[in-house]
Design an enzyme around this catalytic site. Sequence first.
Site, PDB file in Angstrom:
ATOM      1  N   GLU A 180      -7.151  15.873 -22.038  1.00 20.54           N
ATOM      2  CA  GLU A 180      -5.708  15.994 -22.793  1.00 20.54           C
ATOM      3  C   GLU A 180      -5.141  15.010 -23.111  1.00 20.54           C
ATOM      4  O   GLU A 180      -5.476  13.815 -22.273  1.00 20.54           O
ATOM      5  CB  GLU A 180      -5.228  17.310 -22.090  1.00 20.54           C
ATOM      6  CG  GLU A 180      -4.576  16.740 -20.525  1.00 20.54           C
ATOM      7  CD  GLU A 180      -3.606  15.722 -20.512  1.00 20.54           C
ATOM      8  OE1 GLU A 180      -2.567  15.434 -21.510  1.00 20.54           O
ATOM      9  OE2 GLU A 180      -3.393  14.747 -19.554  1.00 20.54           O
ATOM     10  N   LYS A 211       4.597  31.475  -9.681  1.00 19.57           N
ATOM     11  CA  LYS A 211       4.738  30.679 -10.999  1.00 19.57           C
ATOM     12  C   LYS A 211       3.920  31.648 -12.116  1.00 19.57           C
ATOM     13  O   LYS A 211       4.169  31.845 -12.922  1.00 19.57           O
ATOM     14  CB  LYS A 211       3.570  29.381 -10.698  1.00 19.57           C
ATOM     15  CG  LYS A 211       4.735  28.299 -10.020  1.00 19.57           C
ATOM     16  CD  LYS A 211       3.914  26.998 -10.026  1.00 19.57           C
ATOM     17  CE  LYS A 211       4.648  25.773  -9.356  1.00 19.57           C
ATOM     18  NZ  LYS A 211       3.878  24.605  -9.179  1.00 19.57           N
ATOM     19  N   CYS A 240       1.248   9.862 -15.242  1.00 15.94           N
ATOM     20  CA  CYS A 240      -0.093   9.662 -16.105  1.00 15.94           C
ATOM     21  C   CYS A 240      -0.514   8.166 -15.685  1.00 15.94           C
ATOM     22  O   CYS A 240      -1.354   7.577 -15.439  1.00 15.94           O
ATOM     23  CB  CYS A 240      -0.057  10.062 -17.350  1.00 15.94           C
ATOM     24  SG  CYS A 240      -0.210  11.923 -17.459  1.00 15.94           S
ATOM     25  N   LYS A 280      11.242  10.422 -19.295  1.00 14.96           N
ATOM     26  CA  LYS A 280      11.074  10.186 -20.620  1.00 14.96           C
ATOM     27  C   LYS A 280      11.999  11.354 -21.224  1.00 14.96           C
ATOM     28  O   LYS A 280      12.418  12.356 -20.529  1.00 14.96           O
ATOM     29  CB  LYS A 280       9.864  10.103 -21.208  1.00 14.96           C
ATOM     30  CG  LYS A 280       9.057  11.790 -21.014  1.00 14.96           C
ATOM     31  CD  LYS A 280       7.666  11.547 -21.773  1.00 14.96           C
ATOM     32  CE  LYS A 280       7.883  11.503 -23.201  1.00 14.96           C
ATOM     33  NZ  LYS A 280       6.495  11.538 -24.102  1.00 14.96           N
TER      34      LYS A 280
END
Length: 442
Positions: free
Chosen positions: A150, A35, A262, A325
């Site tokens: 955040e 990554k 979340c 989403k």
Amino acid sequence: MRMTVIGTGRVGAVHAVCMADLGHTVLGVDIDPEKATALAAGRPFFHEPGLAALLRRTVASGRLRFTASLAEAVQFADTHFLCVPTPQRRDSGAADLSHFRAAADSVMSYARACGRDEVLLVGKSTVPVGTAERLVARLGPAADVASNPEFLREGHAIQDTLRPERVVAGVRTPHAEARLREIYAPMARAGTPLIVTDTATAELVKLASNAFLATKISFINAMAEICDATGADVLTLAGGMAADSRIGPGFLVPGLGFGGSCLAKDIRALATHGEELGLGESVAFLRQVDAINTRQRLRVVRLAERMVGGSFAGRNVGILGAAFKPRSDDVRDSPALAVAEAIRQRGAQVRVHDPEAVDNARAAHPDLQFALEVTKACEQADVVLHLTEWAQYRGLDPGALAAVVRVPAVVDARHTLDAALWRAAGWTLRAPGRPRLGRPAV
């Protein structure tokens, strides 16, 4: 200012890129060398609109680098943003802080080894109230810990970082406050409110905000159930409520409910923590918010089942949407995939389309079938389910799509299709909370 961002997932990578874009010098850290290498080459490993271009620009500027070495990070700077996962524990609704604690422990261990006597750890991960104070007690006086939660929306994360509605800084010392004010000075000059408070309040702001948003979604979906029972229309109801300035339209959106990493996790963590504090009665409503949300998935399955005659056995079902989403390839706790999997288990042949999330969805649900074109997903379908509100689905030609299905029947679980247009093209359209759509047009 020099800083590190530890953890370069969907929050950390965006934060690192945006801080570099503001002019700071940033070192992103990920324990996965692949990554770190991909990001250093300007290749994000997940879909977020605008991220790839901004990543390439900030890397080319020299203000942003990536590494897999935490030792290098501690030598690079003394301000470290912790953006590591805090998932739900498998044995309860509480947050799993093992990654968060391990990252903090490692930073302090390397700091002591290289003689750094001042370290500021800034938590951006969502954590239970009191985590910062417990971390200070754990790490000792050399560690200063702040909370800077955040408030990103996947699909809009760049905008939400560079032009946020507010920045919350929970601090324990004047040094931490001064450091965070300096970091966010460009945003403050642009008019963004900087809310400085204690760490416990900052931690709770994030959890309370997500709990409130989840409550609005579940409330309007509970009203949709009442609409189905009474013949009322949930979209008109939502519009009538939203016209009240005390309520507003945000998140008052009926449909399949929320998913992702979340909202559900955070309301469960807040409910669990409240119960641990002896405040179970005060947070009991969060359990119902969670239950209402989960129930929407089964309601959509049952609605589609009725449309195919009461049984999915031997039926073909086309699914529009896999991501939780639009504008994201994130399939964590995706309502769309939960519905698709439930229908498959009831005996249907299911094919799923998504503009961005097919690879992630296939890895998470290998038993489902996937299609790279909408027409292939809907080919010979007995019913089509619209489950993720991608803009391109709103723009579909229902007449052209009717030519490839077996039965022109669609469930609009996100309430974004033009019902009149689809019905004029010969489709039977159903939507939760809108029972009158099942009646002939007058």
